[in-house]
Structures are given as C-alpha cells and as structure tokens.
Scaffold this motif. Structure first.
Motif, mmCIF file in Angstrom:
data_model
loop_
_atom_site.group_PDB
_atom_site.id
_atom_site.type_symbol
_atom_site.label_atom_id
_atom_site.label_comp_id
_atom_site.label_asym_id
_atom_site.label_seq_id
_atom_site.Cartn_x
_atom_site.Cartn_y
_atom_site.Cartn_z
ATOM 1 N N PRO A 90 -6.102 29.018 3.899
ATOM 2 C CA PRO A 90 -5.958 27.561 4.048
ATOM 3 C C PRO A 90 -7.281 26.810 4.199
ATOM 4 C CG PRO A 90 -4.388 28.715 5.442
ATOM 5 C CD PRO A 90 -5.323 29.746 4.913
ATOM 6 N N VAL A 91 -8.240 27.364 4.932
ATOM 7 C CA VAL A 91 -9.523 26.680 5.124
ATOM 8 C C VAL A 91 -10.245 26.549 3.792
ATOM 9 C CG1 VAL A 91 -11.807 26.848 6.182
ATOM 10 C CG2 VAL A 91 -9.769 27.346 7.541
ATOM 11 N N ARG A 92 -10.255 27.622 3.005
ATOM 12 C CA ARG A 92 -10.856 27.552 1.661
ATOM 13 C C ARG A 92 -10.162 26.497 0.822
ATOM 14 N NH1 ARG A 92 -8.672 32.192 -1.589
ATOM 15 N NH2 ARG A 92 -6.923 30.738 -1.420
ATOM 16 N N ASP A 93 -8.836 26.478 0.869
ATOM 17 C CA ASP A 93 -8.062 25.524 0.067
ATOM 18 C C ASP A 93 -8.375 24.077 0.450
ATOM 19 O OD1 ASP A 93 -6.969 27.801 -0.971
ATOM 20 O OD2 ASP A 93 -4.981 27.538 -0.082
ATOM 21 N N ILE A 94 -8.486 23.824 1.757
ATOM 22 C CA ILE A 94 -8.818 22.474 2.229
ATOM 23 C C ILE A 94 -10.151 22.030 1.641
ATOM 24 C CG2 ILE A 94 -9.545 21.147 4.270
ATOM 25 C CD1 ILE A 94 -7.421 22.746 5.865
ATOM 26 N N GLU A 95 -11.128 22.922 1.664
ATOM 27 C CA GLU A 95 -12.457 22.565 1.190
ATOM 28 C C GLU A 95 -12.527 22.426 -0.326
ATOM 29 O OE1 GLU A 95 -14.898 21.321 3.011
ATOM 30 O OE2 GLU A 95 -13.296 21.471 4.495
ATOM 31 N N ILE A 96 -11.689 23.167 -1.057
ATOM 32 C CA ILE A 96 -11.640 22.988 -2.512
ATOM 33 C C ILE A 96 -11.232 21.558 -2.843
ATOM 34 C CG2 ILE A 96 -10.338 23.566 -4.620
ATOM 35 C CD1 ILE A 96 -10.303 26.469 -3.666
ATOM 36 N N ILE A 97 -10.142 21.112 -2.231
ATOM 37 C CA ILE A 97 -9.660 19.749 -2.489
ATOM 38 C C ILE A 97 -10.661 18.717 -2.003
ATOM 39 C CG2 ILE A 97 -7.860 18.057 -1.942
ATOM 40 C CD1 ILE A 97 -6.903 20.208 -3.835
ATOM 41 N N SER A 98 -11.139 18.893 -0.776
ATOM 42 C CA SER A 98 -12.041 17.904 -0.189
ATOM 43 C C SER A 98 -13.336 17.786 -0.978
ATOM 44 C CB SER A 98 -12.346 18.282 1.268
ATOM 45 O OG SER A 98 -11.153 18.260 2.045
ATOM 46 N N SER A 99 -13.875 18.908 -1.434
ATOM 47 C CA SER A 99 -15.125 18.859 -2.200
ATOM 48 C C SER A 99 -14.924 18.168 -3.542
ATOM 49 C CB SER A 99 -15.687 20.267 -2.401
ATOM 50 O OG SER A 99 -14.817 21.060 -3.188
ATOM 51 N N GLU A 100 -13.762 18.365 -4.174
ATOM 52 C CA GLU A 100 -13.477 17.684 -5.439
ATOM 53 C C GLU A 100 -13.412 16.174 -5.239
ATOM 54 O OE1 GLU A 100 -13.464 19.021 -8.405
ATOM 55 O OE2 GLU A 100 -13.771 21.032 -7.594
ATOM 56 N N VAL A 159 0.838 -1.193 0.000
ATOM 57 C CA VAL A 159 0.000 0.000 0.000
ATOM 58 C C VAL A 159 0.875 1.245 0.000
ATOM 59 C CG1 VAL A 159 -2.016 -1.058 1.063
ATOM 60 C CG2 VAL A 159 -0.191 -0.217 2.510
ATOM 61 N N LYS A 160 0.286 2.401 -0.379
ATOM 62 C CA LYS A 160 1.102 3.607 -0.534
ATOM 63 C C LYS A 160 0.317 4.863 -0.211
ATOM 64 C CE LYS A 160 0.188 3.009 -5.471
ATOM 65 N NZ LYS A 160 0.781 2.668 -6.773
ATOM 66 N N MET A 161 1.066 5.939 0.090
ATOM 67 C CA MET A 161 0.504 7.252 0.367
ATOM 68 C C MET A 161 0.643 8.137 -0.866
ATOM 69 S SD MET A 161 -0.573 7.279 3.575
ATOM 70 C CE MET A 161 -0.699 9.025 4.001
ATOM 71 N N GLY A 162 -0.311 9.054 -1.048
ATOM 72 C CA GLY A 162 -0.229 10.036 -2.113
ATOM 73 C C GLY A 162 -0.249 11.440 -1.523
ATOM 74 N N ILE A 163 0.481 12.368 -2.141
ATOM 75 C CA ILE A 163 0.515 13.765 -1.691
ATOM 76 C C ILE A 163 -0.408 14.572 -2.592
ATOM 77 C CG2 ILE A 163 1.989 15.730 -1.095
ATOM 78 C CD1 ILE A 163 4.405 13.800 -1.483
ATOM 79 N N VAL A 164 -1.423 15.201 -2.010
ATOM 80 C CA VAL A 164 -2.352 16.008 -2.798
ATOM 81 C C VAL A 164 -2.416 17.428 -2.249
ATOM 82 C CG1 VAL A 164 -3.746 13.968 -3.332
ATOM 83 C CG2 VAL A 164 -4.435 15.456 -1.463
ATOM 84 N N GLY A 165 -2.926 18.335 -3.055
ATOM 85 C CA GLY A 165 -3.075 19.730 -2.654
ATOM 86 C C GLY A 165 -3.245 20.596 -3.880
ATOM 87 N N LEU A 166 -3.497 21.870 -3.660
ATOM 88 C CA LEU A 166 -3.575 22.822 -4.762
ATOM 89 C C LEU A 166 -2.177 23.021 -5.360
ATOM 90 C CD1 LEU A 166 -5.945 25.547 -3.242
ATOM 91 C CD2 LEU A 166 -6.513 23.881 -5.009
ATOM 92 N N ALA A 217 0.103 15.662 -9.107
ATOM 93 C CA ALA A 217 0.061 17.051 -9.549
ATOM 94 C C ALA A 217 -1.081 17.816 -8.881
ATOM 95 C CB ALA A 217 -0.099 17.105 -11.066
ATOM 96 N N GLY A 218 -0.921 19.134 -8.780
ATOM 97 C CA GLY A 218 -1.876 19.975 -8.084
ATOM 98 C C GLY A 218 -3.275 19.948 -8.669
ATOM 99 N N LEU A 219 -4.261 19.769 -7.797
ATOM 100 C CA LEU A 219 -5.664 19.842 -8.201
ATOM 101 C C LEU A 219 -6.133 21.294 -8.158
ATOM 102 C CD1 LEU A 219 -7.131 16.869 -6.137
ATOM 103 C CD2 LEU A 219 -6.573 16.878 -8.565
ATOM 104 N N VAL A 220 -7.166 21.609 -8.906
ATOM 105 C CA VAL A 220 -7.763 22.941 -8.868
ATOM 106 C C VAL A 220 -9.269 22.797 -8.749
ATOM 107 C CG1 VAL A 220 -5.941 24.037 -10.240
ATOM 108 C CG2 VAL A 220 -7.917 23.033 -11.401
ATOM 109 N N LYS A 221 -9.950 23.898 -8.433
ATOM 110 C CA LYS A 221 -11.407 23.879 -8.373
ATOM 111 C C LYS A 221 -11.961 23.452 -9.730
ATOM 112 C CE LYS A 221 -13.410 27.246 -6.163
ATOM 113 N NZ LYS A 221 -13.983 28.587 -5.858
ATOM 114 N N GLY A 222 -12.876 22.490 -9.715
ATOM 115 C CA GLY A 222 -13.434 21.972 -10.961
ATOM 116 C C GLY A 222 -12.695 20.765 -11.501
ATOM 117 N N ALA A 223 -11.729 20.245 -10.722
ATOM 118 C CA ALA A 223 -10.944 19.096 -11.187
ATOM 119 C C ALA A 223 -11.832 17.895 -11.507
ATOM 120 C CB ALA A 223 -9.907 18.712 -10.132
ATOM 121 N N SER A 224 -12.895 17.699 -10.720
ATOM 122 C CA SER A 224 -13.791 16.561 -10.947
ATOM 123 C C SER A 224 -14.542 16.688 -12.267
ATOM 124 C CB SER A 224 -14.789 16.438 -9.792
ATOM 125 O OG SER A 224 -15.536 17.633 -9.652
#
Length: 393
Positions: free
Chosen positions: A140-150, A22-29, A93-100
């Motif tokens: 940071p709070v906005r950024d967390i929710e952008i990723i989490s919502s995607e 198993v493995k970990m992935g690094i995500v973020g904006l 690679a960095g996710l952005v709003k609308g990535a889904s």
C-alpha cells in the motif's frame, strides 16, 4: 494583479475553485476496488472487470448526503417534495506508473482529475488470488506514492509551462509577473522535494495565482483503505500500521477511513436496513457500513454544508460553501433572491426541534432577522425576503 498591500493576506482564502458546484473524484491504481466502491456508493452499475483500463470515461453520480436533521424535518412537515443534499462523485479509471507520460491512457485520466475538486484516494490493503495487482504484489505505501508522484509530476508540468511563458517574454517583467515567477519556482522546488501543494504555507496573494491552475496536489485528499471483510470486522490488517504511519508523516492531517468494499457490497445487495445494520454490528465487533462517514467526509473536505427551507410543500437542502453570506446563499435558490435581498428570517434547527413550530420559536425569542452580512450556519432553517424592482445590471 499586483501583490496586495500589507494586511490583505489576513482575509481567509481557500485553495480550489469558488462556488458550490464542486465534486469529489475517486483515484487509485487499477483493481484496488474503485469501481466496486462506486457501485456500492451510488447503487449504480459501472464496469468493474478485472482489467486495468475498463473504466475509460469517468462515471459521475450524485450521492445523497445522509442527514438526520433532514429526516426529522420531513417527518415533521410531511411535505409533498423532499430534496436532500447531494455530493457529486466521479469514478476515474485506474492510474499506473508513468501515467503522467501517457502510460496506460494516463494523460486522459489525469485530465479527469483536473475537473474534480477533491480526491478520494483508494488504497488496496486486501490480498486476493482472483484479483491481480498491476504491480504484482500488495504494498500500500508503494501504491500511495505511485499515484501521488504522478499527480506531482503533472502539476510540475503545468507550472513549468506557466513559468516558461513568463521567462520567454522579451519585454521587462511587471511586478506582478516577477511575483508569479518567484511563486512558480517555489512551487516547483516544493513538488520536486515530494511535498504536495496543499501543504505549502501560501498567502492570500499566492492562492489567487494558484487557484486558476487547478493543481492536482492542491485538492483536498481523503485516503480510503480497502480491507477484506474479515480484516475489517476483526479490525486487524498486516499493512494498516505501516500505512497509517506513512500517511501521518507524509500527508499530515489527511483523513484515513478503513473500510471494506466487499462488506459494503453485501450490505447493498442484501438491502440492509438500519435495524439489521445495528444487529450486524452487535454480532461482528461493532463493524458497520462506512458509507455515511465517507460521504460526509467528502462533503466536509470541500467545505460544503447546507441550510434548509421547509414547509408542507417541500423540504429542501441547499448546499453552499463555508463562509457564505445570506444574499449569496439566497442566490443558490434563484438569482433574483440575491439581487433583491432584503433580509433572512433564520431559525436554528435545534431550536426548531425543541419548540416544534416557527411560532413557538418566535415566541421564545429565537427567530432572528439577519441582514446582508450574516454568515449562514450549517443547519439554519431560512425564509428569505426579497423584492426585485430594478432591472438587472
């Protein structure tokens, strides 16, 4: 599979894939420090330019898990070969709003997250005129929710497809299918409310249906709070209290690790020794590298640990999941060890360190012979006995 009988749900189950690989992935904006962190973590060179989509293909590396017990065993036996435990880490690679919906190559990146088993969520808490922010400001709070919502949106898409496959059937649904239909509707309701799958109260039967889906919000999550070097050393940041409150309320129980990629890079570039690290900590408000803590946190979040085999030829860590029994632990070395398992001779690391040799441990009555039902413990030193006479089935 039909719903289990009463009592079946008492068996401990875990969300996620079975197995040890198993493995970990690094995500973020984009531009939050992910690739720079990966460079420092793995002592590798991956692109870290100031551009949202510079890391299109995920970069994967195995990171050594620091363990003083392993170092002691190597010093004790002075083996020809030393094989530590590793944590596999993927830089996504960095996710952005609308990535889904496919924004910024987002769908491809989200598929990379499906392939990992746990998530390091990198959050930017530092200001910099030189490093742009894709949203135009530091929040940071906005950024967390952008990723989490995607991630939640992507999970809902997957569950909707499963639900439609069941509802579109022309024949009468079986009990199993009715159970799945209700489960998927519950999942969608929870995700629409903004609650990740990992926070649901799932029975063992539910988990058996959930795990094959590989849902993004079911994966273990660790927040890495990337601060400037100055803020990390002084242990102050204007965003930190607000971020801590938000994560504690919205993602209860999730681990938060404040650190500074900027400082970690300096430690790597300067090849800082343990002695120099301690001296730096004394002079800088106790600040030291957080890499060992981050690696161990990822390792433990996946419910991994390791046992040892050792001697003058080799000292080796063997990574397994919590709850693994002796035959399956033996099978990590070779399938024949599991197939022909007879017993495991087990020493506790602390006992071995105290007495200094296997013979002395045996003399103290602390060398144990364990059978097929023995659940291997973290740090066990094991010698397996096996005999393969029958043909493989």
């Amino acid at each position: 599979m039909p719903p289990k009988k009463k009592g079946a749900d008492e068996v401990k189950v875990r969300l996620g894939r079975p197995g040890n690989n198993v493995k970990m992935g690094i995500v973020g904006l984009p531009n939050v420090g992910k690739s720079s962190f990966f460079n420092a973590l793995c002592k590798m060179s991956v692109p870290a330019e100031n551009f949202p989509f510079c890391t299109i293909d995920p970069t994967v590396s195995r990171v050594e898990v620091p363990d003083e017990r392993f170092e002691w065993l190597c010093e004790h036996w002075k083996p020809a070969s030393k094989v530590p435990a590793f944590l596999t880490v993927t830089d996504i690679a960095g996710l952005v709003k609308g990535a889904s919906r496919g924004e910024g190559l987002g769908n491809a990146f989200l598929s990379h997250i499906f392939a990992v088993d746990g998530i390091f969520h990198m959050v930017r808490l530092f200001d910099s005129e030189d490093i742009t922010h894709v949203e135009g400001s530091i929040d940071p709070v906005r950024d967390i929710e952008i990723i989490s919502s995607e991630l939640r949106i992507k999970d809902m898409e997957k569950i909707y497809k499963e639900l439609q496959n069941i509802e579109n059937k022309r024949t009468k649904l079986s009990k199993e299918e009715e159970y799945q239909k209700q489960l998927y509707r519950t999942l969608i309701d929870q995700l629409e409310e903004g609650t990740d799958v990992r926070f649901g109260e799932w029975k063992a039967t539910d988990v058996e249906y959930l795990n094959p889906l590989g849902l993004l919000t079911a994966k273990p999550l660790i927040f890495l709070l990337n601060m400037s070097k100055k803020d990390f050393i002084r242990k102050k940041n204007k965003h930190l209290a607000k971020v801590h409150k938000h994560i504690s309320e919205k993602y209860p129980g999730s681990q938060m690790i404040p650190f500074s990629v900027e400082l970690e890079q300096e430690f790597i570039d300067n090849e800082t020794t343990n002695e120099q690290m301690e001296e730096f900590a004394k002079e800088n408000n106790g600040a030291r590298s957080q890499m060992p803590k981050i690696i161990w946190s990822g390792y433990k979040s996946l419910e991994l640990f390791h046992y040892f085999t050792g001697g003058k030829d080799e000292v080796k860590c063997w990574t397994i999941r919590e709850g693994t029994k002796a035959p399956q632990a033996a099978g990590v070395i070779h399938t024949d060890f599991e197939r022909g398992f007879i017993m495991a001779e087990v020493m506790n690391f602390d006992d071995f360190k105290e007495h200094g040799s296997e013979l002395a441990v045996k003399g103290a009555g602390k060398l144990r012979q364990q059978g097929k039902e023995y659940v291997v413990a973290d740090g066990d030193i094991i010698h397996f006995k096996f005999n393969v006479t029958a043909k493989k089935k």
